[in-house]
Design a protein around this motif. Structure first.
Motif, short mmCIF file in Angstrom:
data_model
loop_
_atom_site.label_atom_id
_atom_site.label_comp_id
_atom_site.label_asym_id
_atom_site.label_seq_id
_atom_site.Cartn_x
_atom_site.Cartn_y
_atom_site.Cartn_z
N LEU A 197 45.47 70.09 -6.31
CA LEU A 197 44.74 68.82 -6.33
C LEU A 197 45.39 67.84 -7.31
N PRO A 198 45.18 66.54 -7.11
CA PRO A 198 45.78 65.55 -8.03
C PRO A 198 45.25 65.71 -9.45
N ARG A 199 46.16 65.57 -10.40
CA ARG A 199 45.81 65.78 -11.81
C ARG A 199 45.72 64.48 -12.60
N GLU A 201 45.63 59.81 -12.25
CA GLU A 201 45.36 58.65 -11.39
C GLU A 201 46.58 58.33 -10.54
N ASN A 202 47.75 58.55 -11.08
CA ASN A 202 48.98 58.30 -10.33
C ASN A 202 49.07 59.24 -9.12
N GLU A 203 48.70 60.52 -9.30
CA GLU A 203 48.75 61.47 -8.18
C GLU A 203 47.67 61.17 -7.16
N ARG A 204 46.52 60.68 -7.60
CA ARG A 204 45.48 60.28 -6.64
C ARG A 204 45.95 59.11 -5.78
N GLU A 205 46.71 58.20 -6.39
CA GLU A 205 47.27 57.09 -5.62
C GLU A 205 48.32 57.60 -4.64
N MET A 206 49.05 58.64 -5.02
CA MET A 206 50.05 59.23 -4.13
C MET A 206 49.37 59.86 -2.91
N CYS A 207 48.18 60.43 -3.10
CA CYS A 207 47.46 61.05 -1.98
C CYS A 207 47.07 60.02 -0.92
N THR A 208 46.79 58.80 -1.33
CA THR A 208 46.43 57.77 -0.36
C THR A 208 47.61 57.39 0.53
N ARG A 209 48.82 57.72 0.09
CA ARG A 209 50.03 57.41 0.86
C ARG A 209 50.62 58.65 1.53
N THR A 210 49.88 59.76 1.53
CA THR A 210 50.42 61.03 2.02
C THR A 210 49.56 61.56 3.17
N VAL A 211 50.23 62.14 4.16
CA VAL A 211 49.53 62.78 5.28
C VAL A 211 49.96 64.25 5.35
N TYR A 212 49.09 65.04 5.95
CA TYR A 212 49.32 66.48 6.10
C TYR A 212 49.53 66.77 7.57
N CYS A 213 50.66 67.37 7.92
CA CYS A 213 51.01 67.64 9.32
C CYS A 213 51.03 69.15 9.57
N SER A 283 46.05 63.83 3.45
CA SER A 283 46.38 64.93 2.54
C SER A 283 45.51 64.86 1.29
N LYS A 284 45.07 66.02 0.84
CA LYS A 284 44.31 66.10 -0.40
C LYS A 284 45.21 66.41 -1.59
N THR A 285 46.46 66.71 -1.32
CA THR A 285 47.39 67.08 -2.39
C THR A 285 48.60 66.15 -2.37
N PRO A 286 49.10 65.76 -3.51
CA PRO A 286 50.31 64.92 -3.54
C PRO A 286 51.56 65.76 -3.36
N VAL A 287 52.63 65.10 -2.98
CA VAL A 287 53.93 65.77 -2.88
C VAL A 287 54.62 65.63 -4.23
N ARG A 288 54.53 66.66 -5.03
CA ARG A 288 55.12 66.60 -6.36
C ARG A 288 56.62 66.84 -6.28
N PRO A 289 57.40 66.15 -7.11
CA PRO A 289 58.85 66.39 -7.11
C PRO A 289 59.16 67.80 -7.56
#
Length: 297
Positions: A197-199, A201-213, A283-289
Motif C-alpha cells: 500500500l502507499p506509504r 502522499e507522493n505514492e498515493r498520487e502515483m496510485c491515481t495514475r496507475t492501473v492493474y492489468c 491499482s491500489k499499489t504504486p509502482v515503486r522503482p
C-alpha cells in the motif's frame, strides 16, 4: 525230487493264505477302531466349553503376577515418538481450529459485503465509497474492470451487517451516467498486503495514475504492452510485468504520466492483447522503482 517240489509249492500257498488272513484281520481291526472313533465324536457336544486343566489356570496366574511385578522401562526413542505424536495431534487440532476460524471470519466478511455492478468508468473508488458512506462505515471498497462490458463492478465491505443491508436500498441509484445495481456479495474482498500500500502522499498520487492489468498472455513482452497503452491512452512512465511458472497468464502494473490516461486505460478492459482479453482496474499499489543492490565483492 518231484515230491519235494510239490510239497514246497503247497507250503508257499499255505503261507500266502496265512498272510491274507492276517491282513484281513488287521483291516477289520482298523475299520473297527475308526468306526469307534466316529461314534465317539458324534456323541460330543459342540456347544460345550473348552476344557482346561486346573494346573493351566494356576500357572497362567503366576505368570501374569510375575509380569505385573516387572517394571516397564521406556526407551528414549519411544518417549520421543510419543511426544512427537502428541505434538502432531496438537498441531492438527490447531490447524483445524485455524481453518474453522478462517472460514468463520470469511463468512462474516461476506455478510458485511455488497456487490455493485454497472459502474460508470469515470467513477472512482472514493466516489463509490462516498455513496455508501451514509449506510454505515465503509471498511474497504474494491473497483474491478469487467472484460465483458464497458462498465465496471465493485465490492464494498462495511463494518457490520446492518450497513450491508442498508446498502441494498441504493439499488438503482444514478451514479455518473448509469444506475448502479447493488446485490448481496457471494465473495469476500481479498485483503491487500500492507507492505504494497502507499506509504506517503507522493505514492498515493502515483496510485491515481496507475492501473492493474490481469489475464495477460505470456507471449506478450513488456515493450509490446507499453506500445499498446501509449498508443491508446497516453505516455507510460513505468511498467512492471510479473509472472511465474504456475499461472498460465501474467499481471502488470502500468503507471501513466497523467491521471486522465489511467482513466482512459480502464476502457481497455476486454480488449485482446496477444491471444487473451486483458482486464484493467485501478491499482491500489504504486509502482515503486527497483532498488539496485550493490554488487558483492
Amino acid at each position: 525230487m518231484s515230491a519235494v517240489v510239490d510239497n514246497s509249492g503247497e507250503a508257499v500257498e499255505a503261507a500266502k493264505n496265512n498272510d491274507l488272513e492276517v491282513e484281513t484281520t488287521k483291516s477289520e481291526s482298523k475299520e473297527f477302531n475308526v468306526q469307534n472313533l466316529v461314534d465317539m465324536f458324534t456323541k460330543l457336544n459342540p456347544l460345550a466349553k473348552e476344557f482346561f486343566p486346573s494346573s493351566f489356570h494356576h500357572n497362567q496366574t503366576k505368570k501374569s503376577d510375575n509380569f505385573n511385578q516387572v517394571p516397564v522401562k521406556r526407551s528414549a526413542g519411544n518417549e520421543n515418538f510419543s511426544n512427537k505424536r502428541g505434538r502432531n495431534n496438537v498441531n492438527q487440532g490447531r490447524r483445524r481450529l485455524n481453518g474453522r476460524a478462517f472460514r468463520a471470519q470469511r463468512d462474516d466478511s461476506i455478510r458485511r459485503t455488497v456487490y455493485v455492478s454497472d459502474i460508470d468508468q469515470t467513477i472512482t473508488e472514493e466516489q463509490l465509497a462516498g455513496l455508501f458512506s451514509n449506510c454505515g462505515q465503509v471498511v474497504d471498497c474494491r473497483v474491478c474492470g469487467d472484460p465483458h462490458s464497458v462498465l465496471r463492478f465493485a465490492f464494498v465491505e462495511f463494518d457490520d451487517e446492518q450497513g450491508a443491508r442498508a446498502a441494498l436500498s441504493l439499488d438503482g441509484t444514478m451514479l455518473g451516467f448509469y444506475p448502479v445495481r447493488v446485490l448481496p456479495s457471494k465473495t469476500a474482498i481479498l485483503p491487500v498486503n500492507p507492505t504494497f500500500l502507499p506509504r506517503s502522499e507522493n505514492e498515493r498520487e502515483m496510485c491515481t495514475r496507475t492501473v492493474y492489468c490481469t489475464n495477460i498472455d505470456k507471449k506478450v513482452s513488456q515493450t509490446e504492452m507499453k506500445i499498446f497503452f501509449e498508443s491508446t491512452c497516453g505516455e507510460v512512465t513505468r511498467l512492471r510485468l510479473l509472472g511465474d511458472q504456475v499461472h498460465s497468464t501474467r499481471i502488470a502494473f502500468v503507471e501513466f504520466a497523467m491521471a486522465e490516461s489511467a482513466i482512459i486505460a480502464l476502457n481497455c478492459s476486454g480488449m485482446v492483447l496477444g491471444t487473451q482479453a486483458i482486464r484493467v482496474s485501478p491499482s491500489k499499489t504504486p509502482v515503486r522503482p527497483r532498488v539496485t543492490r550493490p554488487a558483492l565483492r
